[in-house]
Each structure stands twice: as C-alpha cells, then as structure tokens.
Design a protein around this motif. Structure first.
Motif, PDB file in Angstrom:
ATOM      1  N   UNK A 130      52.113  68.979  27.211  1.00 60.74           N
ATOM      2  CA  UNK A 130      51.780  68.321  25.942  1.00 60.74           C
ATOM      3  C   UNK A 130      53.043  67.731  25.322  1.00 60.74           C
ATOM      4  N   UNK A 131      54.136  68.499  25.324  1.00 57.14           N
ATOM      5  CA  UNK A 131      55.393  67.982  24.778  1.00 57.14           C
ATOM      6  C   UNK A 131      55.873  66.769  25.564  1.00 57.14           C
ATOM      7  N   UNK A 132      55.759  66.812  26.884  1.00 53.78           N
ATOM      8  CA  UNK A 132      56.183  65.661  27.684  1.00 53.78           C
ATOM      9  C   UNK A 132      55.321  64.442  27.399  1.00 53.78           C
ATOM     10  N   UNK A 133      54.012  64.637  27.242  1.00 52.38           N
ATOM     11  CA  UNK A 133      53.123  63.513  26.942  1.00 52.38           C
ATOM     12  C   UNK A 133      53.391  62.920  25.564  1.00 52.38           C
ATOM     13  N   UNK A 134      53.875  63.744  24.637  1.00 55.45           N
ATOM     14  CA  UNK A 134      54.205  63.256  23.296  1.00 55.45           C
ATOM     15  C   UNK A 134      55.604  62.652  23.229  1.00 55.45           C
ATOM     16  N   UNK A 135      56.366  62.752  24.311  1.00 56.95           N
ATOM     17  CA  UNK A 135      57.709  62.197  24.342  1.00 56.95           C
ATOM     18  C   UNK A 135      58.763  63.093  23.722  1.00 56.95           C
ATOM     19  N   UNK A 136      58.446  64.344  23.520  1.00 55.21           N
ATOM     20  CA  UNK A 136      59.401  65.294  22.938  1.00 55.21           C
ATOM     21  C   UNK A 136      60.132  66.008  24.076  1.00 55.21           C
ATOM     22  N   UNK A 148      56.062  69.235  36.339  1.00 49.52           N
ATOM     23  CA  UNK A 148      56.887  69.108  35.134  1.00 49.52           C
ATOM     24  C   UNK A 148      58.162  68.300  35.387  1.00 49.52           C
ATOM     25  N   UNK A 149      58.802  68.515  36.519  1.00 48.11           N
ATOM     26  CA  UNK A 149      60.046  67.797  36.813  1.00 48.11           C
ATOM     27  C   UNK A 149      59.771  66.313  37.019  1.00 48.11           C
ATOM     28  N   UNK A 150      58.779  65.988  37.839  1.00 43.98           N
ATOM     29  CA  UNK A 150      58.470  64.576  38.099  1.00 43.98           C
ATOM     30  C   UNK A 150      57.973  63.877  36.838  1.00 43.98           C
ATOM     31  N   UNK A 151      57.165  64.577  36.037  1.00 39.22           N
ATOM     32  CA  UNK A 151      56.647  63.989  34.803  1.00 39.22           C
ATOM     33  C   UNK A 151      57.789  63.696  33.838  1.00 39.22           C
ATOM     34  N   UNK A 152      58.769  64.591  33.744  1.00 41.63           N
ATOM     35  CA  UNK A 152      59.893  64.363  32.835  1.00 41.63           C
ATOM     36  C   UNK A 152      60.747  63.180  33.287  1.00 41.63           C
ATOM     37  N   UNK A 153      60.747  62.896  34.588  1.00 36.88           N
ATOM     38  CA  UNK A 153      61.502  61.753  35.106  1.00 36.88           C
ATOM     39  C   UNK A 153      60.674  60.473  35.146  1.00 36.88           C
ATOM     40  N   UNK A 154      59.392  60.567  34.769  1.00 39.79           N
ATOM     41  CA  UNK A 154      58.538  59.388  34.741  1.00 39.79           C
ATOM     42  C   UNK A 154      58.018  58.961  36.097  1.00 39.79           C
ATOM     43  N   UNK A 155      58.024  59.847  37.055  1.00 45.15           N
ATOM     44  CA  UNK A 155      57.537  59.525  38.401  1.00 45.15           C
ATOM     45  C   UNK A 155      56.081  59.952  38.542  1.00 45.15           C
TER      46      UNK A 155
END
Length: 119
Positions: free
Chosen positions: A21-27, A86-93
């Motif tokens: 949720x935090x990653x999707x919100x850009x936090x 989580x790692x790939x999502x944080x890198x935008x992959x």
C-alpha cells in the motif's frame, strides 16, 4: 510452536500488504521501514517453520516427511516471491510473474499446512 508459526506468517502477510500500500501511494520511506520489519519477520517464520520441520524429522511417518519437506520448500518459495514483489515494485519493474509464483506457492503451502499435515 504451530501457533507461533501461524501468527508469524499472518503478521508477515499484514506487513507485506502494508508495504505494498505504501509503495502504491508513492511513500518510499515508510515502505522501506515496513519492508525491513517484514524481513525480520521472515527470520521468525523460518525459525518456527524449521522447528516444525524438526518435529517431522523426529517422527517416523515417511509420507508426512516428504510432504513436510515439500511444504518447507514452498514456504521458502513464498517468502522469496514476497520479497521479489516488494523489491521489483519499489524499482518500478513488472511484478506479474512474481504474483503468479506467490499465488501458486501460497496454495501449496495452505493445502499442505491445513489439509494434509497434522500439525
């Protein structure tokens, strides 16, 4: 030990969802903090799961032995899929393949854990 194991992976799923949720919100910063806490929970999941696997090693029921090893491997696969999402999502992959792996490993773990294995 079974209740501690279940509690630890339920906590792991909750932390995983919060981090997503935090990653999707850009936090990024709160997501990173929750991700680090989740990594500590992974260690507790592995410890309690290893203890349960040790109980199966001590028993002499061979069919359960093979299923316990399969569940352990699927559990490690599930943790790896969560980490990679989580790692790939944080890198935008793209993370679609890891979501598919997550679902497959989760189904295997839940079926073996709640239906087949007695503990």
């Amino acid at each position: 030990m079974t209740h501690m194991h279940i509690t630890s992976w339920v906590l792991g799923f909750i932390l995983f969802i919060i981090a997503l949720v935090f990653l999707n919100q850009g936090k990024e910063k709160p997501a990173k903090i929750v991700h680090m806490i989740l990594r500590l929970d992974y260690l507790f999941i592995l410890y309690t799961g290893g203890d349960l696997l040790g109980v199966y090693f001590q028993s002499i029921q061979m069919p359960l032995f093979a299923e316990a090893i399969t569940k352990s491997l699927a559990g490690i696969w599930l943790i790896a899929a969560m980490e990679m999402i989580l790692v790939k999502k944080s890198k935008g992959k793209p993370v679609r393949s890891f979501w598919i792996q997550f679902v497959i490993a989760l189904v295997i773990v839940l079926i073996l854990g709640f239906v087949r294995l007695p503990m």
